[in-house]
Write an enzyme that holds these catalytic residues in place. Structure first.
Site: not given
Ligand code: G3P
Ligand code: CA
Length: 341
Positions: A62-63, A89, A91, A104, A172, A174, A297
């Site tokens: 994540h991120r 993943e 943003d 993000h 993603e 945003k 994460d």
């Molecule tokens: O990939 C989904 C997740 O990243 C969505 O939440 O706020 O971390 O972008 P957020």
């Molecule tokens: Ca995200």
């Protein structure tokens, strides 16, 4: 590809392979065709078939790898790679000069030193800064001094780095409602990159999937990029899932779903990869529901939990096929649950 092979080999010990041999020999007939890998995998987990069906379970980092590196930076992508993640993943948002960057938040204050570098530019909206201006910011120090000077990367730089690492991407978009026309920028960037437009094989993780919490945006993006899989973030009401079969994934918050919801998504022919689960117990719970993967994460923990989960399933298959004879298998006590990376 090499990671997937390693994953499969690592998931089954030599002695277990011996026990499971008769079942393995039948696997080619179990590989699903068309767009039904998730359904086939779920039915396999509910029966005595092998758990390896269609696309593999995946722990999406994540991120970048936000648990151990500054989110949405090249350092985080490198960290995800170091931890063995296959898929990442990130943003994305646009700058004032229509470049795409990894960020993000809608504003720059939380993760950069923008208030020091541009003290008169509050409220520090990402879309009020040019790419060159963002290049002067430090997006690493907020996480730790060892990351001082880590820049805000462009999407182009991130795509290059991911390609170098042979990693897959959940992209993603945003708050697209803040940035009219962002779908055109993203489509132009991706269409200029044959590597990212080329799908992986059906038995590998998606190479690139575009997702957003804005489902109307996601549909517009799908129209511009029809060959790419798309995902809906958030909880699509169960009675509306059939309206979204043009998408390939529904990815809700991991705390909002149960096994019935997972089944409803998969019965509609879509996959489900909930976000953002960081505890091993939560990952086990999701895998038990039959998800296609999850977003975390801590991809190191995620990979280990998936491996252990699949080893447990494989042991179950072996026991069933051998009349509960487990000689030569590793013991249940080895299924240690990991709480931290
Ligand atoms: O990939 C989904 C997740 O990243 C969505 O939440 O706020 O971390 O972008 P957020
Ligand atoms: Ca995200």
């Amino acid at each position: 590809m090499h990671q997937r092979i390693g994953f499969i080999v690592g998931a089954v010990t030599f002695s277990l392979s011996t026990l499971a041999g008769p079942v393995l020999a039948t696997s080619p007939t179990l590989i699903p065709q068309g767009n039904e890998p998730a359904q086939a995998r779920r039915s396999a987990f509910g029966s005595s078939d092998l758990p390896e069906q269609g696309r593999p379970l995946v722990a999406v980092s994540h991120r970048g790898a936000a648990g151990t590196a500054p989110e949405n930076t090249l350092a985080a992508i490198d960290e995800g790679h170091r931890l063995g993640a296959e898929s990442v993943e990130i943003d994305v948002r646009p700058t004032s000069d229509e470049e795409l960057v990894l960020m993000h938040d809608a504003t720059l204050e939380r993760t950069t030193d923008v208030a020091e570098v541009f003290p008169d530019r509050a409220p520090y909206n990402v879309g009020d800064f040019t790419l060159e201006e963002l290049g002067r910011l430090d997006a690493g120090s907020f996480f730790g001094p060892e990351f001082e000077g880590e820049p805000v990367p462009s999407l182009s730089e991130a795509l290059d780095r991911l390609q170098e690492h042979d990693m897959n991407l959940l992209l993603e978009v945003k708050e697209p409602e803040l940035y009219p026309g962002i779908e055109r920028l993203i489509a132009a960037e991706l269409k200029g990159r044959p590597h990212w437009m080329e799908p992986n094989a059906p038995d590998e993780p998606h190479r690139l999937l575009v997702q957003s919490f804005d489902w109307e945006y996601t549909e517009r993006s799908k129209e511009l990029l029809p060959s790419l899989p798309h995902g809906l973030l958030g909880l699509v009401p169960e009675n509306e899932i059939d309206d979204y079969t043009w998408a390939q994934q529904i990815n809700p918050a991991h705390t909002t779903i149960d096994a019935d919801y997972v089944a409803a998504v998969q019965d509609a022919g879509l996959e489900i990869m909930p976000y953002t689960v960081n505890e091993a117990d939560g990952m086990y719970r999701l895998l038990g529901m039959g998800v296609d993967g999850f977003i975390t994460d801590f991809p190191g923990t995620g990979q280990r939990v998936i491996r252990e989960f699949r080893e447990g399933r494989a042991r179950q298959v072996a026991r069933e096929s051998e009349g509960a004879q487990t000689d030569g298998c590793t013991g249940e006590g080895e299924e240690t649950r990991v709480l931290t990376s």
